[in-house]
Design an enzyme around this catalytic site. Structure first.
Site, PDB file in Angstrom:
ATOM      1  N   GLN A  10      28.136  23.971 -61.136  1.00 43.68           N
ATOM      2  CA  GLN A  10      26.715  23.634 -60.938  1.00 43.68           C
ATOM      3  C   GLN A  10      26.187  24.100 -59.580  1.00 43.68           C
ATOM      4  O   GLN A  10      25.037  23.807 -59.255  1.00 43.68           O
ATOM      5  CB  GLN A  10      26.502  22.110 -61.074  1.00 43.68           C
ATOM      6  N   ASP A  44      35.268  22.558 -58.520  1.00 47.34           N
ATOM      7  CA  ASP A  44      34.509  22.973 -59.689  1.00 47.34           C
ATOM      8  C   ASP A  44      33.085  23.269 -59.213  1.00 47.34           C
ATOM      9  O   ASP A  44      32.311  22.364 -58.922  1.00 47.34           O
ATOM     10  CB  ASP A  44      34.538  21.834 -60.716  1.00 47.34           C
ATOM     11  N   HIS A 104      33.186  16.506 -64.639  1.00 44.26           N
ATOM     12  CA  HIS A 104      33.026  17.024 -65.996  1.00 44.26           C
ATOM     13  C   HIS A 104      34.430  17.066 -66.619  1.00 44.26           C
ATOM     14  O   HIS A 104      35.415  17.272 -65.901  1.00 44.26           O
ATOM     15  CB  HIS A 104      32.440  18.439 -65.881  1.00 44.26           C
ATOM     16  N   LYS A 147      25.792  29.746 -65.977  1.00 47.00           N
ATOM     17  CA  LYS A 147      24.953  28.737 -65.299  1.00 47.00           C
ATOM     18  C   LYS A 147      24.301  29.324 -64.045  1.00 47.00           C
ATOM     19  O   LYS A 147      23.601  28.639 -63.320  1.00 47.00           O
ATOM     20  CB  LYS A 147      25.782  27.516 -64.924  1.00 47.00           C
ATOM     21  N   CYS A 160      29.654  15.569 -71.261  1.00 46.42           N
ATOM     22  CA  CYS A 160      31.078  15.840 -71.003  1.00 46.42           C
ATOM     23  C   CYS A 160      31.580  15.118 -69.761  1.00 46.42           C
ATOM     24  O   CYS A 160      32.390  15.665 -68.992  1.00 46.42           O
ATOM     25  CB  CYS A 160      31.352  17.334 -70.887  1.00 46.42           C
TER      26      CYS A 160
HETATM   27  N1  7TS Z   1      32.016  21.797 -64.642  1.00 43.85           N
HETATM   28  C1  7TS Z   1      30.771  21.322 -64.552  1.00 43.85           C
HETATM   29  C2  7TS Z   1      30.354  20.535 -63.344  1.00 43.85           C
HETATM   30  C3  7TS Z   1      29.871  21.573 -65.585  1.00 43.85           C
HETATM   31  O1  7TS Z   1      28.627  21.099 -65.485  1.00 43.85           O
HETATM   32  C4  7TS Z   1      30.302  22.316 -66.711  1.00 43.85           C
HETATM   33  C5  7TS Z   1      29.406  22.562 -67.880  1.00 43.85           C
HETATM   34  C6  7TS Z   1      31.612  22.812 -66.731  1.00 43.85           C
HETATM   35  C7  7TS Z   1      32.442  22.516 -65.680  1.00 43.85           C
HETATM   36  C8  7TS Z   1      32.133  23.629 -67.846  1.00 43.85           C
HETATM   37  O2  7TS Z   1      31.560  24.906 -67.866  1.00 43.85           O
HETATM   38  P1  7TS Z   1      31.869  25.913 -69.045  1.00 43.85           P
HETATM   39  O3  7TS Z   1      30.966  27.063 -68.784  1.00 43.85           O
HETATM   40  O4  7TS Z   1      33.310  26.276 -68.940  1.00 43.85           O
HETATM   41  O5  7TS Z   1      31.560  25.194 -70.321  1.00 43.85           O
HETATM   42  N2  7TS Z   1      28.381  21.621 -67.997  1.00 43.85           N
HETATM   43  C9  7TS Z   1      27.527  21.492 -69.027  1.00 43.85           C
HETATM   44  C10 7TS Z   1      26.509  20.544 -68.999  1.00 43.85           C
HETATM   45  O6  7TS Z   1      26.281  19.775 -68.070  1.00 43.85           O
HETATM   46  N3  7TS Z   1      25.832  20.636 -70.144  1.00 43.85           N
HETATM   47  O7  7TS Z   1      26.360  21.587 -70.909  1.00 43.85           O
HETATM   48  C11 7TS Z   1      27.429  22.133 -70.211  1.00 43.85           C
END
Ligand code: 7TS
Length: 429
Positions: free
Chosen positions: A223, A220, A143, A246, A386
């Site tokens: 997920q 990371d 991501h 999440k 992303c």
């Molecule tokens: N890393 C992964 C693997 C992700 O899926 C996401 C967000 C992030 C980092 C960033 O997380 P945040 O909470 O800091 O924004 N992924 C997604 C997605 O797959 N669709 O919307 C957000």
């Protein structure tokens, strides 16, 4: 098929009877605890298949955040009055609870705004320890949150970013790792579960190889936390980043968990109030870890609420949530394959994947797919998620993605498949 014809067909989803936990008819877990799932979208019951973007929240989480603002709201770590002490206890209680959930002491848990902030904190915080020519390995399936901070760091410090490629099957090409890991490798940054391919990466194996070369491992886990059963120690990483939202928790809250001495290596990136020990007009010294990484007023309301999400996960048990996501993923793979002509990305077996499936139907552009599905109440995500370098590698600009949470059932996937049939019919397919 017109939309009206499609809507005449029986709705795939009926109210759930799961008052005491699992619904006996559909297998949803605790879906009655998630108030938003009662919404109707465009005249149809909501079928929410976008949990990888954010999960829905149990009523207990929503109530806990509201209770914080109704009963305890005050700023933290300034405990001169009762409310300030209560707010601080809730905030610090969240840190301890997250530590317990991942098997680490609370003082190795930094509270942030989300996974993105946590990863920026690591990348920026390591800057003073790196020299021009040092190397960072980043996988091709990241991501942007675990790629762009490293690219920026490399630009500023004259570092070399070396991509770890993926195989045609959507897994990391581990055969390439030994030649990429050199005496100059300082960091290996990788996702635990890909938000596009669903691939579960063998973090412990990669971390062991990286450590033999003296490199730090940054995972990371956006997920995976709240979806896969694991402890921080089992991963063998130095840093782990994730977002509460999440994992059935509130938005605006995330965490950076560090290995025993890992957090000591980081220079604070955000500086100001709350994170200092003493300040003169010439210089400042830092508060102890983890507070030195928490400048400014934090999201105390979200922190007060997140333990209720972790309680829900623990009550269900991660083992059962994992089995549920495997079952949903296996069924989605089977039904999507049955459509014919749809490209499905990532590993073929559900056991090797998190609870999500990205696909491309050459008959319907992903954005049209998401829009037409929404018109019949089904929420999926479309786009590059992303992960532009990954999509470039896959040879598509966008994919559609269905992703699952504890509250989903096989019949949601039936609804998706019917919906895709409807979308195809709109384009005359
Ligand atoms: N890393 C992964 C693997 C992700 O899926 C996401 C967000 C992030 C980092 C960033 O997380 P945040 O909470 O800091 O924004 N992924 C997604 C997605 O797959 N669709 O919307 C957000």
């Amino acid at each position: 098929m017109t939309r009206e014809d499609f809507l005449k067909a029986p709705a795939g989803v009926e109210p759930c009877d799961g008052q005491a936990g699992d619904c006996s008819r559909c297998g949803r877990i605790y879906s009655e605890r998630f108030p938003l799932l009662e919404r109707r979208i465009n005249g149809r019951p909501l079928v929410y298949l976008d949990s990888a973007a954010t999960t829905q929240k149990p009523g207990a989480v929503i109530a806990a955040e509201a209770r914080y603002y109704r009963e305890h709201n005050a700023n933290v770590h300034r405990g001169m009055h009762t409310l300030g002490v209560e707010a601080t206890d809730l905030y610090e209680g969240c840190r301890t609870r997250v530590g317990r959930f991942l098997g680490v002491p609370g003082d190795r848990v930094v509270i942030t705004r989300g996974a993105t902030s946590s990863l920026n904190l690591v990348a920026g915080g390591l800057a003073p320890t790196l020299k021009p020519g040092d190397e960072i390995i980043v996988t091709e399936m990241e991501h942007h949150a675990n790629l762009v901070p490293w690219l920026q760091l490399a630009k500023r410090e004259g570092l070399v970013v070396r991509p770890l490629p993926i195989t045609a099957g959507g897994e990391l090409d581990l055969a390439r790792l030994p030649s990429l890991l050199t005496a100059r490798t300082r960091v290996v940054a990788l996702t635990h579960v890909s938000n596009v391919l669903g691939t579960i990466n063998p973090v412990a194996e990669i971390a062991a190889a990286a450590r033999r070369r003296g490199a730090l491992v940054v995972v990371d886990a956006a997920q995976s936390v709240g979806h896969l059963p694991f402890t921080f120690e089992e991963l063998g990483a130095d840093f782990l980043a994730f977002s509460a939202h999440k994992a059935y928790g509130p938005m605006g809250l995330g965490f950076l968990v560090g290995g025993a001495d890992a957090l000591e290596r980081l220079e604070p990136v955000e500086v100001g109030g709350e994170m200092i020990d003493s300040v003169t007009m010439e210089a400042a010294t830092w508060a102890p870890i983890p507070h030195r990484f928490e400048a400014g007023t934090p999201n105390v309301g979200a922190a007060a609420a997140f333990p209720a999400a972790l309680d829900t996960i623990d009550e269900a048990t991660l083992q059962r949530l994992r089995q549920h996501e495997i079952s949903l993923t296996a069924y989605a793979l089977e039904r999507l394959r049955g459509l014919g002509g749809v490209t499905i990305y990532g590993p073929a077996e559900a056991e090797r994947r998190g609870g999500l499936v990205s696909f491309h139907d050459p008959m319907v552009h992903p954005h049209d797919m998401a829009q037409l599905l929404d018109s019949v109440g089904i929420a999926v995500r479309a786009g590059h998620h992303c992960a532009q370098p990954l999509h470039r590698r896959l040879g598509v600009v966008a994919t559609s993605r269905a992703s699952f949470g504890m509250y989903n059932a096989h019949e949601d996937i039936d609804a998706l498949i019917e919906g895709i049939g409807y979308a195809r019919s709109v384009f005359g397919a």
